[in-house]
Design a protein around this motif. Structure first.
Motif, PDB file in Angstrom:
ATOM      1  N   ALA A  15      76.007  25.390  47.974  1.00 47.43           N
ATOM      2  CA  ALA A  15      75.439  24.700  46.809  1.00 47.43           C
ATOM      3  C   ALA A  15      74.341  25.554  46.174  1.00 47.43           C
ATOM      4  O   ALA A  15      74.239  25.636  44.944  1.00 47.43           O
ATOM      5  N   ASP A  16      73.525  26.205  46.992  1.00 46.41           N
ATOM      6  CA  ASP A  16      72.507  27.126  46.466  1.00 46.41           C
ATOM      7  C   ASP A  16      73.162  28.296  45.741  1.00 46.41           C
ATOM      8  O   ASP A  16      72.688  28.738  44.693  1.00 46.41           O
ATOM      9  N   PHE A  17      74.253  28.804  46.312  1.00 51.16           N
ATOM     10  CA  PHE A  17      75.003  29.900  45.697  1.00 51.16           C
ATOM     11  C   PHE A  17      75.513  29.464  44.321  1.00 51.16           C
ATOM     12  O   PHE A  17      75.429  30.221  43.340  1.00 51.16           O
ATOM     13  N   ALA A  18      76.024  28.243  44.224  1.00 59.11           N
ATOM     14  CA  ALA A  18      76.508  27.716  42.942  1.00 59.11           C
ATOM     15  C   ALA A  18      75.383  27.674  41.923  1.00 59.11           C
ATOM     16  O   ALA A  18      75.564  28.056  40.759  1.00 59.11           O
ATOM     17  N   TRP A  19      74.221  27.220  42.339  1.00 52.21           N
ATOM     18  CA  TRP A  19      73.069  27.167  41.435  1.00 52.21           C
ATOM     19  C   TRP A  19      72.691  28.571  40.969  1.00 52.21           C
ATOM     20  O   TRP A  19      72.419  28.791  39.788  1.00 52.21           O
ATOM     21  N   GLU A  20      72.694  29.543  41.889  1.00 54.36           N
ATOM     22  CA  GLU A  20      72.379  30.928  41.528  1.00 54.36           C
ATOM     23  C   GLU A  20      73.408  31.476  40.534  1.00 54.36           C
ATOM     24  O   GLU A  20      73.048  32.197  39.599  1.00 54.36           O
ATOM     25  N   LEU A  21      74.678  31.145  40.729  1.00 59.37           N
ATOM     26  CA  LEU A  21      75.719  31.574  39.801  1.00 59.37           C
ATOM     27  C   LEU A  21      75.492  30.983  38.415  1.00 59.37           C
ATOM     28  O   LEU A  21      75.683  31.666  37.402  1.00 59.37           O
ATOM     29  N   ASP A  22      75.093  29.714  38.360  1.00 58.53           N
ATOM     30  CA  ASP A  22      74.830  29.063  37.074  1.00 58.53           C
ATOM     31  C   ASP A  22      73.703  29.750  36.306  1.00 58.53           C
ATOM     32  O   ASP A  22      73.691  29.733  35.083  1.00 58.53           O
ATOM     33  N   TYR A  75      78.718  19.926  43.336  1.00 55.15           N
ATOM     34  CA  TYR A  75      78.036  20.918  44.159  1.00 55.15           C
ATOM     35  C   TYR A  75      78.421  22.341  43.789  1.00 55.15           C
ATOM     36  O   TYR A  75      77.724  23.283  44.138  1.00 55.15           O
ATOM     37  N   GLY A  76      79.522  22.516  43.112  1.00 46.94           N
ATOM     38  CA  GLY A  76      79.953  23.842  42.691  1.00 46.94           C
ATOM     39  C   GLY A  76      79.261  24.233  41.403  1.00 46.94           C
ATOM     40  O   GLY A  76      78.498  23.460  40.824  1.00 46.94           O
ATOM     41  N   PRO A  77      79.523  25.439  40.927  1.00 45.56           N
ATOM     42  CA  PRO A  77      78.905  25.875  39.673  1.00 45.56           C
ATOM     43  C   PRO A  77      79.349  25.004  38.502  1.00 45.56           C
ATOM     44  O   PRO A  77      80.506  24.598  38.423  1.00 45.56           O
ATOM     45  N   SER A  78      78.436  24.713  37.612  1.00 41.40           N
ATOM     46  CA  SER A  78      78.785  23.932  36.422  1.00 41.40           C
ATOM     47  C   SER A  78      79.129  24.848  35.254  1.00 41.40           C
ATOM     48  O   SER A  78      79.738  24.405  34.290  1.00 41.40           O
ATOM     49  N   THR A  79      78.747  26.108  35.344  1.00 40.51           N
ATOM     50  CA  THR A  79      79.055  27.091  34.306  1.00 40.51           C
ATOM     51  C   THR A  79      80.441  27.669  34.583  1.00 40.51           C
ATOM     52  O   THR A  79      80.737  28.042  35.712  1.00 40.51           O
ATOM     53  N   PRO A  80      81.299  27.744  33.565  1.00 42.53           N
ATOM     54  CA  PRO A  80      82.626  28.334  33.788  1.00 42.53           C
ATOM     55  C   PRO A  80      82.523  29.765  34.316  1.00 42.53           C
ATOM     56  O   PRO A  80      81.668  30.543  33.892  1.00 42.53           O
TER      57      PRO A  80
END
Length: 141
Positions: A15-22, A75-80
């Motif tokens: 989940a932290d990784f997803a936030w970093e990706l966003d 929990y995953g990235p929200s940005t495509p």
């Protein structure tokens, strides 16, 4: 680190990784996913945060192929995600093979939680999308 389910993003590290990706640019996202997969594929001893991030990264790559998972926006990235280069497919397979090896602490964790069968199904589904079984046709009827 907390785990709440066997999905690729069902833990704090992913989940932290997803936030970093966003928060990253499209080009940086490709590099971040590649780095997570490389660390797992080449590691002798996967770290506490590397294995869950590798599973999440592999899921993002697998999502771009037929039969790949839907990435939950909860929990995953929200940005495509950008289109990942083809070499990440092979790297994702190598990372998942390493993460699912008997010596992986993640396997031991899910065994202790009595969820190893469900977790292995998640990994198997990702591998099927990344490397689908080939059907050989000898004659076209």
């Amino acid at each position: 680190m907390g785990f709440w389910d066997v999905s690729p993003f069902g833990n704090d590290s992913a989940a932290d990784f997803a936030w970093e990706l966003d928060e990253a640019t499209a080009e940086a996202r490709i590099e971040m996913v590649g780095d997570a997969l490389e660390r797992a594929a080449g590691a002798d001893d996967l770290g506490l945060f590397d294995a869950p991030r590798a599973v999440a990264a592999a899921a993002l790559v697998a999502a771009q192929y037929p039969g790949g998972p839907s990435i939950p926006s909860t929990y995953g990235p929200s940005t495509p995600m950008p289109q990942f280069p083809g070499y990440l497919r092979r790297l994702a397979i190598e990372a998942l093979d390493r993460v699912a090896a008997p010596s992986s602490w993640l396997v031991e964790f899910w065994e202790e939680a009595s969820e190893v069968a469900a977790w292995r199904r998640t990994i198997t589904d990702l591998l099927k999308a990344l490397d689908p079984p080939q059907v050989e046709v000898l004659f076209d009827l």
